[in-house]
Design a protein around this motif. Structure first.
Motif, PDB file in Angstrom:
ATOM      1  N   VAL A  36       4.248  14.269  26.178  1.00  0.00           N
ATOM      2  CA  VAL A  36       4.263  15.556  25.482  1.00  0.00           C
ATOM      3  C   VAL A  36       4.433  15.386  23.972  1.00  0.00           C
ATOM      4  O   VAL A  36       4.072  16.269  23.194  1.00  0.00           O
ATOM      5  N   ALA A  89       7.693  10.223  33.617  1.00  0.00           N
ATOM      6  CA  ALA A  89       8.263  11.273  32.748  1.00  0.00           C
ATOM      7  C   ALA A  89       9.217  12.198  33.507  1.00  0.00           C
ATOM      8  O   ALA A  89       8.948  12.587  34.637  1.00  0.00           O
ATOM      9  N   VAL A  91      12.808  15.089  32.485  1.00  0.00           N
ATOM     10  CA  VAL A  91      13.841  15.527  31.541  1.00  0.00           C
ATOM     11  C   VAL A  91      15.173  15.641  32.265  1.00  0.00           C
ATOM     12  O   VAL A  91      15.230  15.922  33.459  1.00  0.00           O
ATOM     13  N   PRO A 185      16.265   4.205  39.111  1.00  0.00           N
ATOM     14  CA  PRO A 185      17.087   3.530  38.109  1.00  0.00           C
ATOM     15  C   PRO A 185      18.412   4.253  37.882  1.00  0.00           C
ATOM     16  O   PRO A 185      18.592   5.404  38.292  1.00  0.00           O
ATOM     17  N   ALA A 186      19.308   3.562  37.206  1.00  0.00           N
ATOM     18  CA  ALA A 186      20.510   4.194  36.642  1.00  0.00           C
ATOM     19  C   ALA A 186      20.940   3.362  35.451  1.00  0.00           C
ATOM     20  O   ALA A 186      20.698   2.153  35.406  1.00  0.00           O
ATOM     21  N   ILE A 188      20.065   2.980  32.321  1.00  0.00           N
ATOM     22  CA  ILE A 188      19.103   2.264  31.472  1.00  0.00           C
ATOM     23  C   ILE A 188      19.238   2.842  30.064  1.00  0.00           C
ATOM     24  O   ILE A 188      19.121   4.061  29.880  1.00  0.00           O
ATOM     25  N   MET A 192      17.628   9.203  27.282  1.00  0.00           N
ATOM     26  CA  MET A 192      18.130   9.994  28.406  1.00  0.00           C
ATOM     27  C   MET A 192      19.581   9.653  28.729  1.00  0.00           C
ATOM     28  O   MET A 192      20.368  10.525  29.096  1.00  0.00           O
TER      29      MET A 192
HETATM   30  N1  LIG Z   1      17.560   6.054  31.510  1.00  0.00           N
HETATM   31  C1  LIG Z   1      18.180   6.017  32.678  1.00  0.00           C
HETATM   32  O1  LIG Z   1      19.299   5.514  32.806  1.00  0.00           O
HETATM   33  C2  LIG Z   1      17.570   6.652  33.870  1.00  0.00           C
HETATM   34  C3  LIG Z   1      18.369   6.781  35.016  1.00  0.00           C
HETATM   35  C4  LIG Z   1      17.826   7.337  36.144  1.00  0.00           C
HETATM   36  C5  LIG Z   1      16.500   7.722  36.159  1.00  0.00           C
HETATM   37  N2  LIG Z   1      15.750   7.587  35.035  1.00  0.00           N
HETATM   38  C6  LIG Z   1      14.365   8.060  35.110  1.00  0.00           C
HETATM   39  O2  LIG Z   1      13.495   7.171  34.438  1.00  0.00           O
HETATM   40  C7  LIG Z   1      12.428   7.909  33.859  1.00  0.00           C
HETATM   41  C8  LIG Z   1      12.315   7.583  32.379  1.00  0.00           C
HETATM   42  O3  LIG Z   1      13.552   7.896  31.765  1.00  0.00           O
HETATM   43  P1  LIG Z   1      13.885   7.525  30.243  1.00  0.00           P
HETATM   44  O4  LIG Z   1      15.310   7.152  30.221  1.00  0.00           O
HETATM   45  O5  LIG Z   1      12.859   6.613  29.703  1.00  0.00           O
HETATM   46  O6  LIG Z   1      13.736   8.972  29.566  1.00  0.00           O
HETATM   47  P2  LIG Z   1      13.467   9.341  28.052  1.00  0.00           P
HETATM   48  O7  LIG Z   1      14.006  10.720  27.875  1.00  0.00           O
HETATM   49  O8  LIG Z   1      13.947   8.261  27.144  1.00  0.00           O
HETATM   50  O9  LIG Z   1      11.863   9.377  27.954  1.00  0.00           O
HETATM   51  C9  LIG Z   1      11.120  10.342  28.672  1.00  0.00           C
HETATM   52  C10 LIG Z   1       9.705  10.425  28.141  1.00  0.00           C
HETATM   53  O10 LIG Z   1       9.056  11.486  28.859  1.00  0.00           O
HETATM   54  C11 LIG Z   1       8.387  12.317  27.935  1.00  0.00           C
HETATM   55  N3  LIG Z   1       8.288  13.692  28.452  1.00  0.00           N
HETATM   56  C12 LIG Z   1       9.293  14.608  28.548  1.00  0.00           C
HETATM   57  N4  LIG Z   1       8.804  15.776  29.001  1.00  0.00           N
HETATM   58  C13 LIG Z   1       7.473  15.584  29.215  1.00  0.00           C
HETATM   59  C14 LIG Z   1       6.428  16.434  29.665  1.00  0.00           C
HETATM   60  N5  LIG Z   1       6.638  17.717  29.964  1.00  0.00           N
HETATM   61  N6  LIG Z   1       5.176  15.917  29.770  1.00  0.00           N
HETATM   62  C15 LIG Z   1       4.932  14.620  29.425  1.00  0.00           C
HETATM   63  N7  LIG Z   1       5.891  13.784  28.978  1.00  0.00           N
HETATM   64  C16 LIG Z   1       7.140  14.253  28.878  1.00  0.00           C
HETATM   65  C17 LIG Z   1       9.241  12.252  26.662  1.00  0.00           C
HETATM   66  O11 LIG Z   1       8.506  12.658  25.512  1.00  0.00           O
HETATM   67  C18 LIG Z   1       9.648  10.793  26.654  1.00  0.00           C
HETATM   68  O12 LIG Z   1       8.692   9.999  25.987  1.00  0.00           O
HETATM   69  C19 LIG Z   1      12.735   9.387  34.144  1.00  0.00           C
HETATM   70  O13 LIG Z   1      12.036   9.794  35.295  1.00  0.00           O
HETATM   71  C20 LIG Z   1      14.211   9.388  34.416  1.00  0.00           C
HETATM   72  O14 LIG Z   1      14.625  10.463  35.233  1.00  0.00           O
HETATM   73  C21 LIG Z   1      16.248   7.069  33.901  1.00  0.00           C
END
Ligand SMILES: NC(=O)c1ccc[n+]([C@@H]2O[C@H](COP(=O)([O-])OP(=O)(O)OC[C@H]3O[C@@H](n4cnc5c(N)ncnc54)[C@H](O)[C@@H]3O)[C@@H](O)[C@H]2O)c1
Length: 258
Positions: A36, A89, A91, A185-186, A188, A192
């Protein structure tokens, strides 16, 4: 490992997604990055190309049917075959999500729209482009999809859905040699995590790492990108329907006092 594979990655311009996109491109994939954030798309695409990779970055809101259809019209100008869909992706609306009774309907629909419907829309449009040749679909859950995490009911609901959807897709699409797996994941270290943990004044990082996290470190986007790469590749050719926890052991830690 991913030579000549056309790989769609959502959320490919930030966090785990951009690191995975770079890894996929390095492994020879043609990366189709949907995100996005338009400026971040431009930056990520330029960086991948500068490193010798092939990619097409498209600004796309995966929760919008119109936006996803516009993206697929552009994707079809480049390829009529998709080998990998990595639904990354999501949120996490920290401070807005909460226990179910406290979640406004606006927040509920927004989180479900991106995390759940977005996964549906992108995968739904990609499947007809995968059936003839087979491929790999990767969904992204979370520790919130495998254990109870307080104060994020909307996020948790979508992550549980990823686990169930992985299983139903694995049995529905195996006959097309399309494998569906899920990474949970968790911890990371990305934006987020800042939103879900580090920005919370009650969050104690030292305690979290010393008592909750058996590996005693944050995970990295590279840790997750490596798993996605394996699941996307032919190395994972008999892996279908798996929920792969990538959390350093957090969700199996029975005694958080040691
Ligand atoms: N970081 C963690 O510890 C963690 C833990 C559990 C699960 N996750 C999962 O891993 C995945 C990635 O997480 P992350 O930490 O990289 O998140 P992040 O927030 O750092 O990155 C998310 C990306 O998704 C994009 N995005 C958001 N809304 C969007 C939309 N409507 N359309 C297209 N793109 C969109 C954002 O612009 C961003 O680039 C997610 O599914 C998250 O739930 C992450």
């Amino acid at each position: 490992m991913l030579k000549n594979k056309f790989a769609i990655i959502t959320g490919a311009a930030g966090g785990i997604g951009v690191v995975a996109a770079k890894r996929f491109a390095k492994e020879g994939a043609f990366v189709i990055g949907l995100d996005v954030n338009a400026a971040a798309c431009e930056k990520a695409g330029a960086e991948i190309e500068a490193a010798g990779g092939k990619c097409l970055y498209l600004q796309c809101d995966i929760s919008s049917e119109v936006s996803v259809d516009e993206a697929f019209a552009k994707i079809r100008e480049v390829t009529d075959r998709i080998d990998v869909v990595y639904n990354n992706a999501s949120v996490f609306l920290g401070g807005k999500d909460g226990p179910l009774g406290d979640v406004s309907s606006e927040v509920w629909h927004k989180v479900l729209g991106i995390n759940l419907t977005g996964t549906y829309l992108v995968t739904h449009r990609a499947l007809p482009m995968m059936k003839a040749n087979g491929g790999s679909v990767i969904l992204t859950a979370s520790s919130a999809g495998v254990s109870g995490i307080p104060a994020c009911a909307a996020y948790t609901a979508t992550k549980g859905a990823m686990v169930s959807l992985t299983r139903s897709m694995a049995v529905d699409y195996g006959k097309y040699n399309i494998r569906t797996n899920c990474i949970a994941p968790a911890a990371i270290l990305t934006d987020m995590v800042k939103e879900s943990n580090l920005n919370d004044p009650n969050f104690n990082e030292q305690k979290f790492l010393e008592m909750v996290t058996p590996l005693r470190r944050w995970g990295t986007p590279e840790d997750i990108a490596a798993i996605a790469c394996f699941l996307a590749s032919d190395e994972g050719s008999y892996v279908n329907g798996t929920i792969l926890r990538a959390d350093g052991g957090i969700t199996v830690n029975g005694d958080v006092n040691r």
